[in-house]
Design a protein around this motif. Structure first.
Motif, PDB file in Angstrom:
ATOM      1  N   HIS A 172     -40.704 -18.701  -7.268  1.00 22.26           N
ATOM      2  CA  HIS A 172     -40.188 -17.341  -7.409  1.00 22.26           C
ATOM      3  C   HIS A 172     -40.348 -16.591  -6.079  1.00 22.26           C
TER       4      HIS A 172
ATOM      5  N   THR B  67     -50.772  -6.170  -5.179  1.00 22.93           N
ATOM      6  CA  THR B  67     -49.370  -6.129  -5.604  1.00 22.93           C
ATOM      7  C   THR B  67     -49.097  -7.148  -6.707  1.00 22.93           C
ATOM      8  N   ARG B  68     -50.051  -8.064  -6.962  1.00 26.94           N
ATOM      9  CA  ARG B  68     -49.787  -9.092  -7.968  1.00 26.94           C
ATOM     10  C   ARG B  68     -50.525  -8.854  -9.290  1.00 26.94           C
TER      11      ARG B  68
ATOM     12  N   HIS C 279     -41.294 -13.735  -5.366  1.00 31.12           N
ATOM     13  CA  HIS C 279     -42.540 -12.964  -5.273  1.00 31.12           C
ATOM     14  C   HIS C 279     -43.686 -13.833  -4.743  1.00 31.12           C
ATOM     15  N   ASP C 280     -43.716 -15.089  -5.181  1.00 26.58           N
ATOM     16  CA  ASP C 280     -44.743 -16.015  -4.693  1.00 26.58           C
ATOM     17  C   ASP C 280     -44.497 -16.357  -3.223  1.00 26.58           C
TER      18      ASP C 280
ATOM     19  N   GLY D 291     -37.744  -9.297  -4.039  1.00 24.37           N
ATOM     20  CA  GLY D 291     -37.473  -8.461  -5.206  1.00 24.37           C
ATOM     21  C   GLY D 291     -35.989  -8.298  -5.388  1.00 24.37           C
ATOM     22  N   HIS D 292     -35.607  -7.183  -6.010  1.00 24.89           N
ATOM     23  CA  HIS D 292     -34.177  -6.972  -6.289  1.00 24.89           C
ATOM     24  C   HIS D 292     -33.516  -6.088  -5.233  1.00 24.89           C
TER      25      HIS D 292
ATOM     26  N   LEU E 233     -55.852 -17.790  -5.416  1.00 24.50           N
ATOM     27  CA  LEU E 233     -54.763 -17.222  -6.226  1.00 24.50           C
ATOM     28  C   LEU E 233     -53.927 -18.335  -6.855  1.00 24.50           C
TER      29      LEU E 233
ATOM     30  N   LEU F 120     -40.690  -4.446 -10.628  1.00 24.29           N
ATOM     31  CA  LEU F 120     -40.980  -4.691  -9.222  1.00 24.29           C
ATOM     32  C   LEU F 120     -40.400  -6.026  -8.768  1.00 24.29           C
ATOM     33  N   CYS F 121     -40.592  -7.067  -9.586  1.00 26.45           N
ATOM     34  CA  CYS F 121     -40.102  -8.373  -9.131  1.00 26.45           C
ATOM     35  C   CYS F 121     -39.159  -9.016 -10.133  1.00 26.45           C
TER      36      CYS F 121
ATOM     37  N   PHE G  66     -47.061 -25.036  -3.327  1.00 28.01           N
ATOM     38  CA  PHE G  66     -46.430 -25.363  -4.607  1.00 28.01           C
ATOM     39  C   PHE G  66     -46.203 -26.859  -4.787  1.00 28.01           C
TER      40      PHE G  66
ATOM     41  N   PHE H 195     -55.133  -9.416  -4.450  1.00 30.29           N
ATOM     42  CA  PHE H 195     -53.710  -9.177  -4.172  1.00 30.29           C
ATOM     43  C   PHE H 195     -53.211  -8.038  -5.056  1.00 30.29           C
TER      44      PHE H 195
ATOM     45  N   CYS I 159     -48.328  -8.695 -12.216  1.00 28.95           N
ATOM     46  CA  CYS I 159     -47.753  -9.986 -12.615  1.00 28.95           C
ATOM     47  C   CYS I 159     -48.677 -10.659 -13.638  1.00 28.95           C
TER      48      CYS I 159
ATOM     49  N   CYS J 141     -42.465 -14.962 -11.794  1.00 32.53           N
ATOM     50  CA  CYS J 141     -43.199 -15.624 -10.725  1.00 32.53           C
ATOM     51  C   CYS J 141     -44.265 -16.533 -11.330  1.00 32.53           C
ATOM     52  N   ALA J 142     -44.881 -17.353 -10.494  1.00 29.82           N
ATOM     53  CA  ALA J 142     -45.877 -18.323 -10.967  1.00 29.82           C
ATOM     54  C   ALA J 142     -47.040 -17.618 -11.657  1.00 29.82           C
ATOM     55  N   ILE J 143     -47.451 -16.482 -11.107  1.00 33.20           N
ATOM     56  CA  ILE J 143     -48.605 -15.778 -11.677  1.00 33.20           C
ATOM     57  C   ILE J 143     -48.278 -15.264 -13.080  1.00 33.20           C
TER      58      ILE J 143
END
Lengths: 408, 157
Positions: free
Chosen positions: A344, B124-125, A346-347, A362-363, B7, B38-39, A406, B122, B128, B64-66
């Motif tokens: 993703h 910002t996460r 974000h990651d 993001g968007h 993380l 946000l994401c 990943f 983090f 998530c 996202c992965a989180i």
């Protein structure tokens, strides 16, 4: 021979000297906001330490001086965008406020139930929502011109959307997500054949290419200072004088009036009619310094350097397996959106931030465009004049790190 | 461990690529949608209750992965628990991911959920990781609306 001396340019930007997480900063989020050269920072500082006074009303020395500075920047901006008249340059907070001004003033005065405003699928929320607000109030409708899968406007389909009820077209000069440079001159010519005025959202274009509002023949052109090496909180609305003169004020207050009684108010002339209240004087002075800074380098040279970076970055990203570039328009500016298979955005952003590389994920304030592209979000690297080929190597290194984390 | 490897622990990456309970529940008696503007993370949680007990739970969505791993591990952790027990874990989880860095020992009751300890480095996460839990709370109340990370409900409230 190099197009520009990038090392020398980098030295103009104090922020680029700092380390982030123990690594030297690689700033690739310029489409969100650019960094500021020392000349802009110092212009703002010296206004506050040497010239601070209100404008357009004091008879004392400092006020006269500040007024002169502000009006001088107006003339420099007029020349920068090649407007016919300095009164066509309205200082606003930024592109968003410029578009809202046109929507609330021109839009409210001209839209009636059943009328239409045309935008495109690639617009930023700031060129969607102001129109939705005024359309809802007036019972007007939003028409959305489509893009193709590469990210180019479908001009034939756009033309087919014109009707007797079309009152305005609003589109971006350069997409903040896809980097598409729209053929705005063609769209303007087309719209004018239907007697429809056009607003151009130039937020992404002004720092990257020469703008000539008279040659484009656009009716309105909006841009922000902070994306062109200037301060936040200041921007410009250009409008053709005839249109601006016929428009009602956007906000009421000081400076925008000629005479006020409790029975009624006589409004000031352009540009002051649209500049209620004390303006962002320091911002205007900073914007003037940013214009000088850009003109000192020359936009042709800036564009040539950035185009090299775009070619370099595109090739480098294409070599990383699993990376797909989003936006393959014919004519593109230095904005590179991409997605990574199995990861993703974000990651991606979090991991490469640990490597000192700042990108946006993001968007990008373009949710309808994300939906059209069929992705929830993208990662976006966007370049400015101070970026180097080393910055692209750092991005590539960061993306390899993502694959490592990943395990893909 | 570096903040990054803390993380993205292997457990989190595994749950991201092979999430548990990743399916819709037919005849769910509670469901809710969670959205992180946000994401763009979107999850839909489905619950099958047996009195006060969460008999079964499933989820669908993308993110996202989180957020995906957090939802997956949450479903595994609360299946079979009562509403009240789930709420206690929720509170402990939020406390862990928002507490200051020096406060380093997560509540032992969190079990596998403690892999999300690294999220607090983090800021910002954090949303998530917490999206799943806010959505769960809405599903337990069977609210027919989308919860977003921008209207954080107070887990202590």
């Amino acid at each position: 021979m190099k197009i520009l001396d990038i090392e020398k340019i980098r030295a103009d930007f104090p922020i680029l000297r700092q380390s982030i997480r123990g690594r030297s900063l690689v700033y690739l989020d310029n489409a969100a906001t650019s960094q500021k050269p020392r000349s802009v920072i110092e212009a703002i500082g010296s206004y506050y330490s040497e010239q601070n006074a209100n404008v357009h009303r004091g008879v004392h020395y400092l006020s006269e001086k500040a007024t002169e500075e502000v009006e001088n920047v107006r003339v420099r901006v007029k020349k920068f965008i090649k407007a016919q008249d300095h009164r066509e340059v309205i200082f606003v907070r930024g592109t968003t406020e410029a578009i809202n001004l046109v929507a609330q003033s021109y839009g409210r005065a001209h839209l009636q139930a059943g009328d239409e405003v045309m935008i495109t699928e690639m617009e930023h929320h700031s060129n969607i929502v102001p129109w939705q607000i005024v359309c809802e109030e007036k019972g007007a409708r939003l028409k959305v011109a489509p893009i193709d899968d590469a990210g180019d406007l479908e001009l034939d389909l756009l033309e087919s959307l014109f009707s007797k009820r079309t009152r305005l077209v609003a589109l971006s000069h350069i997409s903040n997500v896809l980097g598409t440079i729209n053929p705005v001159k063609k769209v303007i010519e087309m719209a004018h054949r239907y007697q429809v005025p056009v607003l151009i959202d130039g937020a992404q274009a002004v720092p990257h290419m020469n703008i000539d509002v008279q040659d484009l023949d656009c009716d309105f052109y909006a841009f922000s200072g902070h994306k062109m090496y200037g301060p936040t909180g200041i921007g410009v609305l250009y409008g053709k004088r005839g249109l601006l003169e016929a428009m009602p004020p956007y906000q009421g207050g000081g400076d925008m009036i000629r005479k006020v009684t409790f029975e009624g108010t006589e409004y000031n002339d352009l540009p002051y009619k649209f500049e209620a209240g004390t303006p962002h004087i320091a911002g205007i002075i900073g914007l003037g310094a940013a214009v000088d800074y850009i003109q000192g380098m020359g936009l042709e040279k800036i564009a040539a350097h950035e185009n090299e970076l775009l070619q370099d970055a595109t090739q480098a990203l294409q070599k990383i397996s699993g990376v797909e570039i989003i936006g393959k328009a014919r004519d593109r500016a230095c904005v590179l959106s991409f997605v990574m298979e199995g990861v993703h955005p974000h990651d991606v952003g979090t991991i490469i931030d640990q490597e000192g590389v700042a990108i946006r994920v993001g968007h990008h304030c373009a949710m309808p465009l994300m939906k059209r592209l069929g992705v929830p979000a993208t990662a976006r690297a966007s370049f400015a004049v101070y970026n180097s080929h080393e910055d692209i190597q750092a991005l590539v290194h960061g993306l390899r790190k993502v694959r490592e984390v990943f395990g893909c | 461990m570096t903040p990054l490897s803390e993380l993205y622990q292997q457990v989190i990456l595994d749950h991201n690529s092979h999430p548990q309970n990743f399916h819709k529940l037919e005849n769910a008696d509670g469901s809710a949608e969670g959205y992180n503007p946000l994401c763009g993370d979107e999850i839909h949680i489905y619950l099958k209750m047996e009195g006060e007990k969460i008999q079964d739970i499933g989820f669908l969505g993308s993110g996202c992965a989180i957020s995906k791993a957090s939802t997956s591990i949450m479903t595994a952790s609360i299946k079979g628990k009562t509403k009240a027990e789930a709420k206690v874990i929720f509170q402990k989880f939020i406390k862990m991911i928002t507490s200051p860095l020096e406060d380093s020992s997560p509540d032992p009751d969190l079990g596998k959920l403690s892999v999300f300890k690294g999220v607090r480095e983090f800021p910002t996460r954090i949303k998530c990781a917490s999206l799943a839990w806010h959505t769960l709370q809405a599903a337990l109340e069977n609210k027919n609306k989308t919860v977003t990370t921008e209207e954080e409900s107070d887990p202590h409230g």
